[in-house]
Design a protein around this motif. Structure first.
Motif, PDB file in Angstrom:
ATOM      1  N   ALA A 165      -2.105   5.221  -4.396  1.00 16.00           N
ATOM      2  CA  ALA A 165      -1.674   4.471  -5.410  1.00 16.00           C
ATOM      3  C   ALA A 165      -3.194   4.245  -6.233  1.00 16.00           C
ATOM      4  O   ALA A 165      -3.997   3.805  -5.520  1.00 16.00           O
ATOM      5  CB  ALA A 165      -0.849   3.286  -5.128  1.00 16.00           C
ATOM      6  N   LYS A 293       1.594   7.171  -6.842  1.00 16.33           N
ATOM      7  CA  LYS A 293       2.019   6.544  -8.257  1.00 16.33           C
ATOM      8  C   LYS A 293       0.765   5.858  -8.681  1.00 16.33           C
ATOM      9  O   LYS A 293      -0.378   5.680  -8.318  1.00 16.33           O
ATOM     10  CB  LYS A 293       2.959   5.339  -7.435  1.00 16.33           C
ATOM     11  CG  LYS A 293       2.332   4.435  -6.634  1.00 16.33           C
ATOM     12  CD  LYS A 293       3.320   3.403  -6.227  1.00 16.33           C
ATOM     13  CE  LYS A 293       3.374   2.509  -4.956  1.00 16.33           C
ATOM     14  NZ  LYS A 293       4.605   2.012  -4.540  1.00 16.33           N
ATOM     15  N   GLU A 300       5.244   0.978 -13.022  1.00 18.63           N
ATOM     16  CA  GLU A 300       4.777   1.781 -12.085  1.00 18.63           C
ATOM     17  C   GLU A 300       5.256   3.423 -12.834  1.00 18.63           C
ATOM     18  O   GLU A 300       6.366   3.410 -13.292  1.00 18.63           O
ATOM     19  CB  GLU A 300       5.229   1.683 -10.828  1.00 18.63           C
ATOM     20  CG  GLU A 300       4.472   0.808  -9.925  1.00 18.63           C
ATOM     21  CD  GLU A 300       5.026   0.648  -8.710  1.00 18.63           C
ATOM     22  OE1 GLU A 300       6.228   1.072  -8.144  1.00 18.63           O
ATOM     23  OE2 GLU A 300       4.178   0.192  -7.828  1.00 18.63           O
ATOM     24  N   CYS A 302       5.857   6.784 -10.868  1.00 19.16           N
ATOM     25  CA  CYS A 302       6.200   7.461  -9.482  1.00 19.16           C
ATOM     26  C   CYS A 302       6.236   8.689  -9.803  1.00 19.16           C
ATOM     27  O   CYS A 302       7.181   9.132 -10.334  1.00 19.16           O
ATOM     28  CB  CYS A 302       7.293   6.681  -8.758  1.00 19.16           C
ATOM     29  SG  CYS A 302       7.155   4.921  -8.497  1.00 19.16           S
TER      30      CYS A 302
END
Ligand SMILES: *Cc1c(COP(=O)(O)O)cnc(C)c1O
Length: 340
Positions: A165, A293, A300, A302
């Motif tokens: 992430a 992500k 966010e 994703c």
């Protein structure tokens, strides 16, 4: 040096090899260069690198193939990039031949540090060049050193590449018309604070946007982006302030000429990122790190490939490029340089 190295448990850390290469530029010329055993650099307290950060570096790997040869991957591109960095930082250029001679000598002399085939470990080679002579008025240093060191390092991902992430940074990595497109040490000093903040917030990396308009994707602190579209195209951002990654350029070639994919090297708006299905970061250290992500100030994005494994297209690119590097797949002409 006794080589009782636990190849399977190496990290990405500095260790002292038996030999390092050094060449000095003085009175207008580079000397011949030699291998030495002293791991300490002795320079002026007023050296250009210490006062005004006049330095550039490179990074590449040497590895052992299944049949026992020692090879490096496209080192000519690292040599050319170091030459480009030198020009921009007013460092006297070294020649492509000098770079290759240093690489051959260094890896050969430290060949018992090249990890065995199949261990996942490699010999990381770090060429660097810096102002070693004294300056106090702002000017290029009067003396320079070109050095090359090496150390065995472990696989970047122990137990497979898990998606990471990342966050969109409020800092810039490079200025428009600045030094973003060369491998200057100062670029990394500038990114440390932003990197530390991202880590403290639980993110692996920062995504930097273009410093001029903050609307286009640039890169992370040390890796270029690749994206995959819904219809299987490879898209990678183009900008004058992105560092031209050897890995990214090689992946573009592999995608187009080996996997038959369509490849787009163009400006990538941040607003189109949610339309992509896969995302990855590419560089020598990890080859490709999948991104699961992206956090944009709490919002966010994703990717369809998720947080459990590499997406299928990026996996295919990864397997093909590492297959070429390890000698399982035939390499395009000139990509593999054997150390003899
Ligand atoms: C070194 C570097 C990369 C990766 O380049 P490779 O040649 O693929 O290792 C990407 N971005 C930045 C800023 C870098 O310094």
């Amino acid at each position: 040096m006794a080589k009782n190295i636990d190849w399977g448990n190496l990290g990405f850390e500095y260790s002292v090899a038996d030999y390092r290469y050094v060449s000095t530029w003085k009175d207008g010329a580079w000397d011949k260069g030699e291998l030495i055993t002293d791991p300490t650099v002795h320079i002026s307290e007023c050296a250009g690198v210490l006062q005004y950060s006049q330095s550039a570096f490179e990074g590449l790997k040497a590895y052992r193939t299944e049949d026992g040869r020692i090879v490096t991957f496209r080192p000519d591109l690292n040599a050319q990039r170091l030459i480009d960095s030198c020009k921009r930082l007013v460092i006297p250029e070294i020649s492509q031949e000098k770079f290759m001679d240093a690489l051959d000598q260094l890896v050969k002399a430290n060949s018992d540090l090249v990890p065995p085939y199949g261990s996942g470990a490699t010999l990381y080679v770090r060429p660097y060049i810096f102002g070693s002579g004294p300056v106090i008025g702002v000017a290029p240093a009067p003396e320079f050193q070109f050095r090359m060191i090496c150390m065995p390092v472990g696989p970047y991902f122990k137990g497979g590449a898990k998606p990471i992430a990342i966050k969109v940074s409020d800092f810039d990595r490079a200025a428009p018309h600045g030094t973003g497109n060369i491998k200057a040490g100062l670029n990394y000093a500038m990114s440390l604070y932003a990197g530390q903040q991202a880590h403290a917030e639980g993110f692996a990396e920062n995504m930097y946007l273009d410093p001029g308009t903050r609307t286009k994707v640039e890169e992370t602190g040390g890796a270029n982006f690749i994206f995959v579209t819904k219809d299987g195209k490879l898209v990678t951002p183009k900008s004058d302030s992105i560092l031209p990654s050897v890995t990214r350029r090689s992946l573009m070639y592999v995608a187009e000429h080996i996997l038959g994919m369509e490849v787009e090297h163009r400006e990538v708006l941040f607003s189109e990122v949610p339309d992509f299905v896969e995302c990855g970061l590419c560089g020598t250290a990890a080859v490709i790190s999948p991104v699961g992500k992206i956090n944009d100030h709490g919002k966010e994005i994703c990717f369809a490939s998720g947080m459990d494994e590499m997406g299928p297209v990026i996996k295919k690119l990864y397997d093909t490029l590492t297959g070429i590097q390890m000698g399982h797949l035939e390499a395009p002409e000139g990509w593999i340089h054997e150390i003899k």
